[in-house]
Design an enzyme around this catalytic site. Sequence first.
Site, mmCIF file in Angstrom:
data_model
loop_
_atom_site.group_PDB
_atom_site.id
_atom_site.type_symbol
_atom_site.label_atom_id
_atom_site.label_comp_id
_atom_site.label_asym_id
_atom_site.label_seq_id
_atom_site.Cartn_x
_atom_site.Cartn_y
_atom_site.Cartn_z
ATOM 1 C CG ASP A 55 -0.181 0.045 2.833
ATOM 2 O OD1 ASP A 55 1.363 -0.114 2.730
ATOM 3 O OD2 ASP A 55 -0.976 0.696 3.408
ATOM 4 C CB ILE A 89 7.399 14.938 -2.290
ATOM 5 C CG1 ILE A 89 8.721 15.722 -2.355
ATOM 6 C CG2 ILE A 89 6.429 16.655 -2.649
ATOM 7 C CD1 ILE A 89 9.128 16.063 -3.855
ATOM 8 C CG ASN A 130 3.048 25.401 -0.264
ATOM 9 O OD1 ASN A 130 4.190 25.683 -0.514
ATOM 10 N ND2 ASN A 130 3.948 23.798 0.547
ATOM 11 N N PRO A 131 1.645 27.881 -1.885
ATOM 12 C CG PRO A 131 1.668 30.670 -2.282
ATOM 13 C CD PRO A 131 1.497 29.614 -1.148
ATOM 14 C CE1 TYR A 137 3.357 18.909 -5.434
ATOM 15 C CE2 TYR A 137 1.587 19.813 -4.121
ATOM 16 C CZ TYR A 137 2.677 18.932 -3.946
ATOM 17 O OH TYR A 137 4.013 18.586 -3.354
#
Length: 178
Positions: A55, A89, A130-131, A137
């Site tokens: 998993d 991460i 957390n811009p 991303y």
Amino acid sequence: MKEHIYLRLAKTSDLDSYFSFLADSEMNRFTGSQSEFTLEATADWIQKISIPHEDRVDFMIVVKDTDELVGEVVLNEIDSINRSANIRIGIQGTQHRGKGYGTEAMIHMLRYGFDILNLHRIHLGVYVFNPRAIHVYEKLGFQREGLERDSLYLDGEFHDMVLMAMLEDDFRSLYGEN
């Protein structure tokens, strides 16, 4: 593209570096971690993650030129039936952030998830405070899927989490087959 990092499984010799990584207050804030880690608990955890599990798979992010451990990237909540997983991460220290290590590690782990684990969907959550991470991303190709309102209580207030995901077809169109 020149590769600056590589991913590998944890080793017992990582104890001091990994313990320091887990104590990084800014990284913990970005990930919403509110746990306190002891050296003994960290050693036990390294033993657990030194081999992939059904998993989850945890990789250490290591700088090629120096062999310095600078973070981790993890696929967890692996669901082989629905072919999906969560990705997270963390990069330790301001001296390691903004150098592209996280972007490179994410691409390696996305490739691992889609090519080796045969996943169809990889998703994540990132807090609105957390811009920079949200921007990275999106640059990588993750799509916003929603907002989990007031999902974290930190520093005396609630914070929303942006839900994002990448599908295997999105990955292949951006990064090719291999």
